[in-house]
Design a protein around this motif. Structure first.
Motif, PDB file in Angstrom:
ATOM      1  N   THR A  80       0.660  -1.257   0.155  1.00  0.00           N
ATOM      2  CA  THR A  80       0.059  -0.085  -0.010  1.00  0.00           C
ATOM      3  C   THR A  80       0.847   1.334   0.062  1.00  0.00           C
ATOM      4  O   THR A  80       2.050   1.103   0.227  1.00  0.00           O
ATOM      5  CB  THR A  80      -0.941   0.092   1.266  1.00  0.00           C
ATOM      6  OG1 THR A  80      -0.342  -0.174   2.449  1.00  0.00           O
ATOM      7  CG2 THR A  80      -2.041  -1.150   1.224  1.00  0.00           C
ATOM      8  N   GLN A  81       0.198   2.491  -0.172  1.00  0.00           N
ATOM      9  CA  GLN A  81       1.130   3.725  -0.352  1.00  0.00           C
ATOM     10  C   GLN A  81       0.652   4.595   0.610  1.00  0.00           C
ATOM     11  O   GLN A  81       1.387   5.338   1.221  1.00  0.00           O
ATOM     12  CB  GLN A  81       0.951   4.248  -1.756  1.00  0.00           C
ATOM     13  CG  GLN A  81       1.234   3.166  -2.686  1.00  0.00           C
ATOM     14  CD  GLN A  81       2.684   2.963  -2.866  1.00  0.00           C
ATOM     15  OE1 GLN A  81       3.755   3.869  -2.537  1.00  0.00           O
ATOM     16  NE2 GLN A  81       3.125   1.889  -3.316  1.00  0.00           N
ATOM     17  N   THR A  82      -0.580   4.883   0.820  1.00  0.00           N
ATOM     18  CA  THR A  82      -0.871   5.983   1.465  1.00  0.00           C
ATOM     19  C   THR A  82      -1.988   5.921   2.936  1.00  0.00           C
ATOM     20  O   THR A  82      -1.801   6.455   3.765  1.00  0.00           O
ATOM     21  CB  THR A  82      -1.733   6.953   0.792  1.00  0.00           C
ATOM     22  OG1 THR A  82      -2.837   6.351   0.156  1.00  0.00           O
ATOM     23  CG2 THR A  82      -0.881   7.563  -0.407  1.00  0.00           C
ATOM     24  N   ILE A  83      -2.559   4.626   2.803  1.00  0.00           N
ATOM     25  CA  ILE A  83      -3.627   4.151   3.795  1.00  0.00           C
ATOM     26  C   ILE A  83      -2.788   3.929   5.172  1.00  0.00           C
ATOM     27  O   ILE A  83      -1.746   3.296   5.089  1.00  0.00           O
ATOM     28  CB  ILE A  83      -4.454   3.013   3.471  1.00  0.00           C
ATOM     29  CG1 ILE A  83      -5.784   3.122   4.213  1.00  0.00           C
ATOM     30  CG2 ILE A  83      -3.837   1.804   3.345  1.00  0.00           C
ATOM     31  CD1 ILE A  83      -6.867   2.384   3.702  1.00  0.00           C
ATOM     32  N   ARG A  84      -3.519   4.382   6.359  1.00  0.00           N
ATOM     33  CA  ARG A  84      -2.855   4.155   7.746  1.00  0.00           C
ATOM     34  C   ARG A  84      -3.306   2.584   8.009  1.00  0.00           C
ATOM     35  O   ARG A  84      -4.166   2.232   7.743  1.00  0.00           O
ATOM     36  CB  ARG A  84      -3.457   4.986   8.774  1.00  0.00           C
ATOM     37  CG  ARG A  84      -3.309   6.467   8.267  1.00  0.00           C
ATOM     38  CD  ARG A  84      -1.745   6.879   8.436  1.00  0.00           C
ATOM     39  NE  ARG A  84      -1.333   6.746   9.883  1.00  0.00           N
ATOM     40  CZ  ARG A  84      -1.334   7.556  10.797  1.00  0.00           C
ATOM     41  NH1 ARG A  84      -1.602   8.929  10.607  1.00  0.00           N
ATOM     42  NH2 ARG A  84      -0.520   7.278  11.849  1.00  0.00           N
ATOM     43  N   LEU A  85      -2.269   1.972   8.594  1.00  0.00           N
ATOM     44  CA  LEU A  85      -2.287   0.479   9.040  1.00  0.00           C
ATOM     45  C   LEU A  85      -2.139   0.548  10.902  1.00  0.00           C
ATOM     46  O   LEU A  85      -1.403   0.911  11.075  1.00  0.00           O
ATOM     47  CB  LEU A  85      -1.202  -0.349   8.417  1.00  0.00           C
ATOM     48  CG  LEU A  85      -0.963   0.100   6.915  1.00  0.00           C
ATOM     49  CD1 LEU A  85       0.435  -0.626   6.462  1.00  0.00           C
ATOM     50  CD2 LEU A  85      -1.895  -0.478   6.143  1.00  0.00           C
ATOM     51  N   GLY A  86      -3.336  -0.150  11.131  1.00  0.00           N
ATOM     52  CA  GLY A  86      -3.451  -0.304  12.363  1.00  0.00           C
ATOM     53  C   GLY A  86      -3.939  -1.701  13.026  1.00  0.00           C
ATOM     54  O   GLY A  86      -4.343  -2.638  12.176  1.00  0.00           O
ATOM     55  N   THR A  87      -3.684  -1.793  14.288  1.00  0.00           N
ATOM     56  CA  THR A  87      -4.119  -2.907  15.313  1.00  0.00           C
ATOM     57  C   THR A  87      -5.399  -2.618  15.850  1.00  0.00           C
ATOM     58  O   THR A  87      -5.237  -1.624  16.727  1.00  0.00           O
ATOM     59  CB  THR A  87      -2.707  -3.465  16.033  1.00  0.00           C
ATOM     60  OG1 THR A  87      -2.606  -2.529  16.738  1.00  0.00           O
ATOM     61  CG2 THR A  87      -1.834  -3.968  15.393  1.00  0.00           C
ATOM     62  N   SER A  88      -6.488  -3.534  15.727  1.00  0.00           N
ATOM     63  CA  SER A  88      -7.476  -3.262  16.423  1.00  0.00           C
ATOM     64  C   SER A  88      -7.879  -4.406  17.220  1.00  0.00           C
ATOM     65  O   SER A  88      -8.801  -5.077  16.607  1.00  0.00           O
ATOM     66  CB  SER A  88      -8.426  -2.408  15.565  1.00  0.00           C
ATOM     67  OG  SER A  88      -9.796  -2.342  16.201  1.00  0.00           O
ATOM     68  N   VAL A  89      -7.498  -4.774  18.633  1.00  0.00           N
ATOM     69  CA  VAL A  89      -6.458  -3.998  19.001  1.00  0.00           C
ATOM     70  C   VAL A  89      -5.471  -5.099  19.307  1.00  0.00           C
ATOM     71  O   VAL A  89      -5.920  -6.344  19.534  1.00  0.00           O
ATOM     72  CB  VAL A  89      -6.863  -3.226  20.370  1.00  0.00           C
ATOM     73  CG1 VAL A  89      -7.696  -2.094  19.971  1.00  0.00           C
ATOM     74  CG2 VAL A  89      -7.452  -4.032  21.285  1.00  0.00           C
TER      75      VAL A  89
END
Length: 292
Positions: A80-89
């Motif tokens: 990916t290039q721009t999208i934020r990547l998160g842990t939930s949770v």
């Protein structure tokens, strides 16, 4: 308002091609962020009650594919290039905090500063038991672990004296690509979780809140932020609404200060996840953003 999508990394979404397709579609549609979930080992017999279902049952089979979120973050960082990547949770107290700090900051480094560290204390006592980690003091350990992680991320010569961990005379790198560090969004609905978010987090990340419940929870967060001497302007109020997701609902949540919402895309069918990402973007998010 920013919009995120929880794609879990479970079942069909644990397939590498399907996971990437969903992530890249969310990115192309303009979503702010995507999130993956955390369970390491799922017991076949559970007495613990799942807090996000009406009857307390856990909706995932023990043998379903379930990706490690840290590995998934690194994988998605390169695709990916721009999208934020998160842990939930991330269930923080069942993981080693120094290893977790390294994994998260490595993914942030590789992604160019796009990681969100969602962290919570967990609810599945049986999983803690299988991992050999105590369950009863998980809140106290999570608080210490968060402080230790921030120390490792921000200090050139980290020094930390805690009850469970002591660190000194060492190096820890890379540092976060974001300043002052990877943002930490604390999950949970209890008063203790809200207090933890206000004291130790950069945001609150709710896994399920109705419009009726929202004012009380936001009120507690604001009280705790004031006690901690922290500015609301620098804090993220992130929620997954349990009400029907509409343009009107987004506005109502925004009126209470919410500035990030998870959209309801979850399904065990990966095609339905992608269809919902497109439908919500077209039918709800775009009209909201255009003021229609």
């Amino acid at each position: 308002m920013q919009f995120g999508a929880h794609i879990f990394g479970v079942g069909e979404l644990a397939d590498p091609n399907t996971l990437v397709e969903a992530a890249q579609l969310a990115e192309d549609l303009g979503y702010h962020s995507i999130f993956v979930a955390d369970h390491i080992i799922v017991p076949r017999g559970l007495e613990s009650k799942y807090p996000y279902s009406g009857d307390g049952s856990f909706p995932y089979a023990p043998d379903q594919n379930w990706l490690d979120p840290m590995v998934a973050l690194g994988y998605l960082a390169g695709l990916t290039q721009t999208i934020r990547l998160g842990t939930s949770v991330t269930v923080l107290p069942m993981r080693h905090p120094i290893v977790t700090a390294k994994q998260i900051v490595s993914a942030d480094h590789l992604s160019g500063g796009r990681v969100i560290f969602g962290a919570g204390v967990g609810w599945m006592a049986e999983e803690f038991a299988l991992l050999g980690e105590p369950f009863r003091n998980r809140g106290r350990r999570a608080d210490e672990y968060l402080q230790l992680i921030k120390t490792l991320w921000t200090e050139d010569n980290p020094h930390f004296e805690g009850t469970y961990f002591q660190v000194s005379d060492c190096g820890f790198a890379p540092k976060s690509a974001q300043q002052p560090h990877v943002p930490i969004w604390i999950g949970g609905e209890s008063r203790a979780a809200l207090r933890r978010a206000a004291r130790l987090g950069n945001g609150w990340h709710s896994a399920g809140t109705s419009l009726a419940e929202l004012p009380e929870k936001i009120g507690v967060l604001r009280e705790e932020l004031a006690v901690a001497g922290r500015s609301e302007a620098e804090f993220v109020f992130s929620t997954f609404p349990t009400d029907r997701f509409t343009v009107e609902l987004i506005g109502q949540f925004a009126e209470h200060g919410v500035n990030h919402m998870l959209v309801p895309v979850f399904s065990f069918d990966s095609n339905k996840v992608k269809q919902r990402l497109e439908m919500i973007a077209k039918d709800v998010i775009e009209p909201y953003q255009s003021g229609a």
